[in-house]
Structures are given as structure tokens and as C-alpha cells.
Design a protein around this motif. Structure first.
Motif, PDB file in Angstrom:
ATOM      1  N   ASP A 279      -4.529  -6.711   3.256  1.00 27.73           N
ATOM      2  CA  ASP A 279      -3.330  -6.552   4.090  1.00 27.73           C
ATOM      3  C   ASP A 279      -2.384  -7.707   3.794  1.00 27.73           C
ATOM      4  OD1 ASP A 279      -1.368  -6.165   5.955  1.00 27.73           O
ATOM      5  OD2 ASP A 279      -2.658  -6.506   7.712  1.00 27.73           O
ATOM      6  N   ASP A 281       0.501  -8.421   4.542  1.00 28.89           N
ATOM      7  CA  ASP A 281       1.313  -8.930   5.655  1.00 28.89           C
ATOM      8  C   ASP A 281       0.695 -10.180   6.266  1.00 28.89           C
ATOM      9  OD1 ASP A 281       3.200  -6.946   5.375  1.00 28.89           O
ATOM     10  OD2 ASP A 281       2.296  -5.628   6.882  1.00 28.89           O
ATOM     11  N   ARG A 284       1.921 -13.923   5.783  1.00 28.24           N
ATOM     12  CA  ARG A 284       2.936 -14.597   6.610  1.00 28.24           C
ATOM     13  C   ARG A 284       2.303 -15.691   7.476  1.00 28.24           C
ATOM     14  NH1 ARG A 284       4.594  -9.016   7.844  1.00 28.24           N
ATOM     15  NH2 ARG A 284       6.363  -8.439   6.524  1.00 28.24           N
ATOM     16  N   ARG A 285       1.000 -15.611   7.640  1.00 29.85           N
ATOM     17  CA  ARG A 285       0.303 -16.599   8.459  1.00 29.85           C
ATOM     18  C   ARG A 285      -0.138 -17.772   7.578  1.00 29.85           C
ATOM     19  NH1 ARG A 285      -3.747 -12.805  12.171  1.00 29.85           N
ATOM     20  NH2 ARG A 285      -2.169 -11.245  12.789  1.00 29.85           N
ATOM     21  N   ASN A 316      -1.767  -4.295  -4.013  1.00 29.08           N
ATOM     22  CA  ASN A 316      -1.336  -5.383  -3.139  1.00 29.08           C
ATOM     23  C   ASN A 316      -1.244  -6.730  -3.843  1.00 29.08           C
ATOM     24  OD1 ASN A 316      -1.425  -3.465  -1.113  1.00 29.08           O
ATOM     25  ND2 ASN A 316      -3.428  -4.118  -0.333  1.00 29.08           N
ATOM     26  N   ARG A 319       2.244  -8.562  -4.148  1.00 31.22           N
ATOM     27  CA  ARG A 319       2.773  -9.112  -2.893  1.00 31.22           C
ATOM     28  C   ARG A 319       2.053 -10.405  -2.510  1.00 31.22           C
ATOM     29  NH1 ARG A 319       2.735  -5.006   1.880  1.00 31.22           N
ATOM     30  NH2 ARG A 319       3.633  -6.861   2.885  1.00 31.22           N
TER      31      ARG A 319
END
Length: 373
Positions: A279, A281, A284-285, A316, A319
């Protein structure tokens, strides 16, 4: 004089000129970086031989930022060198290091067998010949050697061990073999045996865990790895404690991978890295980004985990890599391997070798005796 005798004689002047060349300001930064890496920021060296061998290594083997050695640049800067001397100097990059048992002598040539790779070497010296009078058959010498035609020439500092000091000589050879396994694999039989053992250990790992990759909680690692080694050896309770001193206190999981080509590896917070690839996304952490960046930039972490995760999550990988590098045009297909090679050049230089150390029978016997004393 024969050509080999002439080269041995010339090696004194050539080595002095090479060392003078290595003191040029252009090499200062690389030299400071490497000497800090070897000895720490405050250089305190009790053994002058260790420092001498460091200089020897720096000019002969250290790869500069462009991949060349000081010797490469020296030869380029001296185009008038005779071809025989150019080849001689470039051959100094092929250093053998070991502890050599003296088996005989023929005038200026010392006959030896290297305890590390178990191969014979004919060794010469460019110092006065009486040096070899102090190295009778049955004694040992610890040294670096470089090729001169079909023979070898002492290079750097030499440690001497008497026949009565055999245990110390064997101990020094075992340290070399375990710290630099590549030295063992100049012997093709040792290389073949190491691949055989690595294949057997990989198969045992898969049989034990059901896969060649497992993610464990930090508190589970020692017991799990000991269980694997016990199953592989068939001698329960004999496996040593698992070294986890390298783990950061904040780590929660460890990925344990036994890759058939690159051997056994352990990776801190592998669960977080895999979650980031599953994942993107999550990149971002901060914590996820830190882990992936560490896997990418830390030269003590081999490329295996990133290579596996990119292959597992191909849609993925781009990214994740863009988030880790901050470069929006980066793709794994075009730049991933290049980035890894740039950050982990030492690993790639030895990635074609097994990750096992195979000792000669007599060194292995010495270890067994030491364990039972």
C-alpha cells in the motif's frame, strides 16, 4: 637478470613512487574516509603492521568514486612505463592475503601453502634474501602477496609465527577466513563445497519454515533461528545465540530470508517495508518512509529485500521508489538496480560468491579442538 628478478628489484622503486603518488591531495578525502572507517575518528594503532597493511590495501584495492584504484590512476599518469612494469603494477590489484605455512625454500623462493585457501604459493621478497632465513620450514608467515609472473611477492607488513606458535597462526587464518570469505574461494574446491552447503541450508530453511522468507517478532527471532539450525544440524541444543545486537531498539519485526543465491539475511522492520509496497499510500507516514530509505541507502543492508518486494508488488514499486527518493520521474525498471548498485557497491562486488565460509580440514579441526578445550 631474468625478467622476474628484474621486476622484483624494480618493485622497491615502483612501490615507493606509488605511495608518493597516493599522497596527492586528490586522494585526501577518500583516504580520510577509509581510515576513519577502519580505525575510528581517533586513529590509535598499536600495531604498525596493521597501519602498513591499510596503506597497502588503499593503494592496491580500494575503489575510488569512479570505480578505479590508485594503481589504475598511477599507471595512466605514467604512460612511459615499460609494458612489463605496467602489467606488473596492475597485477598488484589481485592481492592474496593469508597465513602461509613454509614448506621449503629454493634460493630466493619460499615454498608455502596458504592456510586460508589451502593452495600452494611460491613467494619472493624485494628485501634482502636473509629475510627468508628467519622463516624455516614448519614456520608460518601472515602477509599480503601480489603476483609477479607465476610467483608471488610479499607486500605490506609480514607477521612471523614459529612452528611452536602454530595455534596463533591457525587462529589468524581462521579470522581471515571468517572476516573475508572471498579469500577462501580462490580454491575452486572450497567454492564448490560452499555452494553445495548453501543449497542444502536453503532447502532445510524452506522445509523448516515452509518458505525461504519469514517475518518474526523481535522476541521470536532467537528461538526460531536456533530451531532452524538445530533441525539442520541434527544436534538439538547446539546452536549458538542469534546475534541481534545490530537491531535498533525501536524495531518490532525482523524479516529472515534465506535466498538461494545470497544466503541468510535478516532485516529490521521488514513487515513495515512489505506493508509500504503493498500500500504505497503508507509512504506518506514517516516511519514507513524511513524504513524504505534505510533499505535503499544503508550500505550494510543488502539489496535482497527491496528486490523481492519490487518483484512481489510490481505495480507499486515505482510509487514506493519515488516517495523514498523524492524524484517523481524515477521508476524501478529504469533506476532501481542502478540506485542499489550505487549505494551497495561492495555487496555487488562479491554477490557472485556464497555467503558461507568453508574452512580447510585442519582449520576446522583446530576449531573443534578449541570448542572442546
Amino acid at each position: 637478470m631474468s625478467s622476474i628478478d628484474e621486476l622484483v628489484r624494480r618493485s622497491v622503486t615502483l612501490k615507493r613512487e606509488l605511495l608518493d603518488y597516493a599522497r596527492k591531495p586528490r586522494f585526501d578525502r577518500a583516504f580520510r574516509q577509509e581510515i576513519r572507517a577502519r580505525f575510528g575518528r581517533v586513529v590509535v594503532v598499536e600495531d604498525e603492521g596493521e597501519l602498513s597493511n591499510f596503506f597497502d590495501w588503499f593503494v592496491q584495492q580500494h575503489r575510488l568514486h569512479d570505480g578505479r584504484t590508485v594503481i589504475d590512476l598511477f599507471v595512466e599518469a605514467h604512460p612511459a612505463l615499460p609494458e612489463a612494469e605496467r602489467e606488473f603494477l596492475l597485477g598488484w590489484r589481485d592481492v592474496r592475503e593469508g597465513v602461509f605455512e613454509v614448506t621449503g625454500r629454493d634460493g630466493p623462493v619460499l615454498h608455502t601453502v596458504n592456510l586460508v585457501d589451502d593452495l600452494p604459493y611460491r613467494i619472493r621478497t624485494n628485501t634482502d634474501e636473509p629475510t627468508f632465513d628467519k622463516m624455516p620450514p614448519g614456520s608460518f608467515i601472515g602477509s599480503r602477496i601480489v603476483p609477479v609472473h607465476d610467483d608471488w611477492l610479499l607486500s605490506g607488513a609480514t607477521a612471523r609465527y614459529s612452528a611452536q606458535d602454530r595455534a596463533s597462526a591457525y587462529g589468524a587464518a581462521i579470522r581471515l577466513a571468517t572476516e573475508q570469505p572471498a579469500l577462501v574461494f580462490y580454491n575452486p574446491q572450497r567454492l564448490a563445497r560452499a555452494w553445495e552447503l548453501q543449497r542444502a541450508q536453503h532447502a532445510a530453511f524452506v522445509a523448516h519454515f515452509g518458505s525461504d522468507e519469514v517475518t518474526l517478532g523481535v522476541d521470536e527471532v532467537d528461538k526460531a533461528i536456533r530451531g532452524y539450525w538445530d533441525a539442520y544440524s541434527g544436534e538439538p541444543g547446539t546452536a549458538p545465540p542469534t546475534d541481534l545486537d545490530w537491531l535498533d531498539y525501536s524495531a518490532e519485526t525482523v524479516g529472515v530470508i534465506y535466498d538461494p543465491q545470497t544466503g541468510l539475511g535478516m532485516y529490521a522492520d521488514y513487515a513495515l517495508a512489505e506493508q509500504a509496497f503493498a500500500d504505497p499510500d503508507l509512504m506518506r507516514r514517516r516511519r514507513y518512509k524511513e524504513i524504505v530509505r534505510a533499505y535503499l541507502h544503508d550500505d550494510t543492508v543488502d539489496p535482497v529485500p527491496l528486490q523481492r518486494l519490487a518483484a512481489r508488488y510490481p505495480d507499486n514499486a515505482d510509487r514506493v521508489l519515488r516517495a523514498a527518493t523524492g524524484k517523481p520521474a524515477t521508476t524501478w525498471h529504469e533506476h532501481g538496480e542502478q540506485l542499489l548498485r550505487g549505494q551497495k557497491s561492495d555487496w555487488y562486488a562479491s554477490s557472485h560468491l556464497p555467503r558461507l565460509t568453508v574452512l580447510s580440514d585442519r582449520l576446522a579441526a583446530h576449531v573443534r579442538v578449541g570448542l572442546h578445550e
